[in-house]
Design a protein around this motif. Structure first.
Motif, PDB file in Angstrom:
ATOM      1  N   VAL A  18      36.460  40.265  43.085  1.00 25.73           N
ATOM      2  CA  VAL A  18      36.724  38.834  42.956  1.00 25.73           C
ATOM      3  C   VAL A  18      36.361  38.175  44.279  1.00 25.73           C
ATOM      4  O   VAL A  18      36.820  38.615  45.336  1.00 25.73           O
ATOM      5  CB  VAL A  18      38.207  38.569  42.610  1.00 25.73           C
ATOM      6  CG1 VAL A  18      38.477  37.084  42.488  1.00 25.73           C
ATOM      7  CG2 VAL A  18      38.614  39.303  41.344  1.00 25.73           C
ATOM      8  N   ARG A  19      35.543  37.126  44.202  1.00 20.37           N
ATOM      9  CA  ARG A  19      35.116  36.373  45.391  1.00 20.37           C
ATOM     10  C   ARG A  19      35.403  34.891  45.193  1.00 20.37           C
ATOM     11  O   ARG A  19      35.411  34.408  44.066  1.00 20.37           O
ATOM     12  CB  ARG A  19      33.625  36.569  45.645  1.00 20.37           C
ATOM     13  CG  ARG A  19      33.296  37.957  46.132  1.00 20.37           C
ATOM     14  CD  ARG A  19      31.824  38.069  46.509  1.00 20.37           C
ATOM     15  NE  ARG A  19      31.602  39.302  47.233  1.00 20.37           N
ATOM     16  CZ  ARG A  19      31.473  39.381  48.552  1.00 20.37           C
ATOM     17  NH1 ARG A  19      31.529  38.299  49.286  1.00 20.37           N
ATOM     18  NH2 ARG A  19      31.276  40.538  49.130  1.00 20.37           N
ATOM     19  N   CYS A  20      35.598  34.194  46.290  1.00 19.36           N
ATOM     20  CA  CYS A  20      35.755  32.742  46.257  1.00 19.36           C
ATOM     21  C   CYS A  20      34.421  32.135  45.816  1.00 19.36           C
ATOM     22  O   CYS A  20      33.382  32.442  46.401  1.00 19.36           O
ATOM     23  CB  CYS A  20      36.156  32.228  47.640  1.00 19.36           C
ATOM     24  SG  CYS A  20      36.228  30.420  47.742  1.00 19.36           S
ATOM     25  N   ALA A  21      34.448  31.278  44.810  1.00 21.31           N
ATOM     26  CA  ALA A  21      33.221  30.653  44.324  1.00 21.31           C
ATOM     27  C   ALA A  21      32.692  29.615  45.311  1.00 21.31           C
ATOM     28  O   ALA A  21      31.523  29.261  45.266  1.00 21.31           O
ATOM     29  CB  ALA A  21      33.456  29.996  42.969  1.00 21.31           C
ATOM     30  N   ASN A  22      33.537  29.148  46.212  1.00 21.99           N
ATOM     31  CA  ASN A  22      33.143  28.111  47.155  1.00 21.99           C
ATOM     32  C   ASN A  22      32.435  28.649  48.399  1.00 21.99           C
ATOM     33  O   ASN A  22      31.492  28.053  48.882  1.00 21.99           O
ATOM     34  CB  ASN A  22      34.376  27.300  47.564  1.00 21.99           C
ATOM     35  CG  ASN A  22      34.033  26.022  48.270  1.00 21.99           C
ATOM     36  OD1 ASN A  22      33.228  25.243  47.784  1.00 21.99           O
ATOM     37  ND2 ASN A  22      34.630  25.813  49.428  1.00 21.99           N
ATOM     38  N   CYS A  23      32.900  29.799  48.929  1.00 24.60           N
ATOM     39  CA  CYS A  23      32.323  30.314  50.178  1.00 24.60           C
ATOM     40  C   CYS A  23      31.888  31.776  50.088  1.00 24.60           C
ATOM     41  O   CYS A  23      31.432  32.344  51.072  1.00 24.60           O
ATOM     42  CB  CYS A  23      33.302  30.126  51.337  1.00 24.60           C
ATOM     43  SG  CYS A  23      34.766  31.178  51.261  1.00 24.60           S
ATOM     44  N   ASP A  24      32.051  32.389  48.929  1.00 23.49           N
ATOM     45  CA  ASP A  24      31.635  33.768  48.677  1.00 23.49           C
ATOM     46  C   ASP A  24      32.435  34.796  49.473  1.00 23.49           C
ATOM     47  O   ASP A  24      31.969  35.892  49.724  1.00 23.49           O
ATOM     48  CB  ASP A  24      30.140  33.954  48.929  1.00 23.49           C
ATOM     49  CG  ASP A  24      29.593  35.200  48.258  1.00 23.49           C
ATOM     50  OD1 ASP A  24      30.007  35.499  47.127  1.00 23.49           O
ATOM     51  OD2 ASP A  24      28.760  35.893  48.876  1.00 23.49           O
ATOM     52  N   SER A  25      33.645  34.451  49.860  1.00 21.89           N
ATOM     53  CA  SER A  25      34.498  35.410  50.570  1.00 21.89           C
ATOM     54  C   SER A  25      35.135  36.386  49.592  1.00 21.89           C
ATOM     55  O   SER A  25      35.530  36.014  48.480  1.00 21.89           O
ATOM     56  CB  SER A  25      35.595  34.681  51.347  1.00 21.89           C
ATOM     57  OG  SER A  25      35.057  34.026  52.463  1.00 21.89           O
ATOM     58  N   HIS A  26      35.264  37.639  50.024  1.00 25.60           N
ATOM     59  CA  HIS A  26      35.930  38.675  49.243  1.00 25.60           C
ATOM     60  C   HIS A  26      37.420  38.378  49.166  1.00 25.60           C
ATOM     61  O   HIS A  26      38.064  38.104  50.186  1.00 25.60           O
ATOM     62  CB  HIS A  26      35.716  40.042  49.911  1.00 25.60           C
ATOM     63  CG  HIS A  26      36.501  41.152  49.300  1.00 25.60           C
ATOM     64  ND1 HIS A  26      36.123  41.756  48.126  1.00 25.60           N
ATOM     65  CD2 HIS A  26      37.639  41.756  49.701  1.00 25.60           C
ATOM     66  CE1 HIS A  26      37.017  42.698  47.831  1.00 25.60           C
ATOM     67  NE2 HIS A  26      37.933  42.722  48.780  1.00 25.60           N
ATOM     68  N   LEU A  27      37.972  38.444  47.966  1.00 25.48           N
ATOM     69  CA  LEU A  27      39.406  38.210  47.760  1.00 25.48           C
ATOM     70  C   LEU A  27      40.134  39.491  47.366  1.00 25.48           C
ATOM     71  O   LEU A  27      41.226  39.754  47.837  1.00 25.48           O
ATOM     72  CB  LEU A  27      39.617  37.149  46.677  1.00 25.48           C
ATOM     73  CG  LEU A  27      38.938  35.801  46.923  1.00 25.48           C
ATOM     74  CD1 LEU A  27      39.055  34.915  45.688  1.00 25.48           C
ATOM     75  CD2 LEU A  27      39.524  35.118  48.152  1.00 25.48           C
ATOM     76  N   GLY A  28      39.540  40.268  46.500  1.00 21.52           N
ATOM     77  CA  GLY A  28      40.164  41.487  45.994  1.00 21.52           C
ATOM     78  C   GLY A  28      39.430  41.956  44.755  1.00 21.52           C
ATOM     79  O   GLY A  28      38.210  41.836  44.667  1.00 21.52           O
ATOM     80  N   HIS A  29      40.189  42.442  43.763  1.00 19.82           N
ATOM     81  CA  HIS A  29      39.612  42.952  42.520  1.00 19.82           C
ATOM     82  C   HIS A  29      40.465  42.505  41.341  1.00 19.82           C
ATOM     83  O   HIS A  29      41.642  42.185  41.506  1.00 19.82           O
ATOM     84  CB  HIS A  29      39.535  44.479  42.547  1.00 19.82           C
ATOM     85  CG  HIS A  29      38.549  44.991  43.538  1.00 19.82           C
ATOM     86  ND1 HIS A  29      38.878  45.205  44.861  1.00 19.82           N
ATOM     87  CD2 HIS A  29      37.238  45.308  43.413  1.00 19.82           C
ATOM     88  CE1 HIS A  29      37.805  45.629  45.506  1.00 19.82           C
ATOM     89  NE2 HIS A  29      36.800  45.714  44.653  1.00 19.82           N
ATOM     90  N   VAL A  30      39.881  42.504  40.167  1.00 15.76           N
ATOM     91  CA  VAL A  30      40.619  42.203  38.944  1.00 15.76           C
ATOM     92  C   VAL A  30      40.549  43.424  38.029  1.00 15.76           C
ATOM     93  O   VAL A  30      39.508  44.064  37.906  1.00 15.76           O
ATOM     94  CB  VAL A  30      40.100  40.929  38.233  1.00 15.76           C
ATOM     95  CG1 VAL A  30      38.655  41.060  37.809  1.00 15.76           C
ATOM     96  CG2 VAL A  30      40.991  40.557  37.056  1.00 15.76           C
ATOM     97  N   PHE A  31      41.695  43.736  37.430  1.00 16.05           N
ATOM     98  CA  PHE A  31      41.826  44.871  36.523  1.00 16.05           C
ATOM     99  C   PHE A  31      42.393  44.357  35.208  1.00 16.05           C
ATOM    100  O   PHE A  31      43.145  43.381  35.191  1.00 16.05           O
ATOM    101  CB  PHE A  31      42.772  45.923  37.120  1.00 16.05           C
ATOM    102  CG  PHE A  31      42.350  46.387  38.483  1.00 16.05           C
ATOM    103  CD1 PHE A  31      41.422  47.404  38.640  1.00 16.05           C
ATOM    104  CD2 PHE A  31      42.860  45.788  39.625  1.00 16.05           C
ATOM    105  CE1 PHE A  31      41.024  47.830  39.904  1.00 16.05           C
ATOM    106  CE2 PHE A  31      42.472  46.201  40.891  1.00 16.05           C
ATOM    107  CZ  PHE A  31      41.550  47.223  41.027  1.00 16.05           C
ATOM    108  N   GLU A  32      42.050  45.016  34.121  1.00 22.18           N
ATOM    109  CA  GLU A  32      42.622  44.604  32.838  1.00 22.18           C
ATOM    110  C   GLU A  32      42.973  45.818  32.002  1.00 22.18           C
ATOM    111  O   GLU A  32      42.538  46.927  32.275  1.00 22.18           O
ATOM    112  CB  GLU A  32      41.701  43.656  32.090  1.00 22.18           C
ATOM    113  CG  GLU A  32      40.327  44.146  31.781  1.00 22.18           C
ATOM    114  CD  GLU A  32      39.463  43.042  31.176  1.00 22.18           C
ATOM    115  OE1 GLU A  32      40.007  42.088  30.585  1.00 22.18           O
ATOM    116  OE2 GLU A  32      38.249  43.139  31.296  1.00 22.18           O
TER     117      GLU A  32
END
Length: 140
Positions: free
Chosen positions: A98-112
Motif C-alpha cells: 500500500v502506497r500513498c497515492a499523492n506522494c508514492d510513499s510506502h505505507l504498509g501492506h493489505v491482507f484479506e
C-alpha cells in the motif's frame, strides 16, 4: 479523490532532508518498523490519519480496528484513490503493498481473507511512522 499520477514529486535528497532516518527508511525505501513499537498500533483516539510525508488524508479512526498484529490496522482507506497498490514479492511471499497515492510513499501492506469481523475482511497493516494522527472530537 482519485489521481491520475502522483502529485508530490521530490528527489531522494529532498526527502532525506525532510524526513527522519526512520521515516525515510520506511516511507521511501519500503522498510518496516518493528511490531508493537510504533506510535499508533494501540491508539484509540478519534481522528484522521495523514501521510507523514505529504499530509494527504489516508485513513480514519472509524475504520481502525484491533488486529493484535503490532501495527495500526484499518479495514478500508478513507476514500477510493487515496492509496495505490503494488504487487510485492519480497521476503519470498506474495503481498500487496500500500502506497500513498499523492506522494508514492510506502505505507504498509493489505491482507484479506483472514477472518476479521470487519465490513471488508481486509486488514491494511500500516506502519505508524508512515502516519500522522490529526485528532478530532469523538463522533466527528
Amino acid at each position: 479523490m482519485p489521481r491520475d499520477k502522483q502529485c508530490v514529486e521530490k528527489t531522494e535528497a529532498e526527502w532525506r532532508e525532510e524526513l527522519t532516518p526512520e521515516e525515510f527508511k520506511v516511507l521511501r525505501q519500503a522498510g518496516t518498523e518493528r511490531p508493537y513499537t510504533g506510535e499508533y498500533w494501540d491508539t484509540h483516539t478519534s481522528g484522521v490519519y495523514q501521510c507523514r510525508a505529504c499530509g494527504a488524508e489516508l485513513f480514519t479512526s472509524n475504520e481502525k480496528f484491533d488486529s493484535h498484529c503490532g501495527w495500526p490496522s484499518f479495514w478500508a482507506p478513507l476514500a477510493e484513490g487515496t492509496v495505490r497498490y503494488l504487487h510485492d514479492r519480497t521476503l519470498g511471499m506474495e503481498r500487496v503493498e500500500v502506497r500513498c497515492a499523492n506522494c508514492d510513499s510506502h505505507l504498509g501492506h493489505v491482507f484479506e481473507g483472514e477472518g476479521y469481523g470487519t465490513p471488508t475482511d481486509q486488514r491494511y497493516c500500516i506502519n505508524s511512522v508512515s502516519l500522522r494522527l490529526i485528532e478530532t472530537a469523538a463522533g466527528q
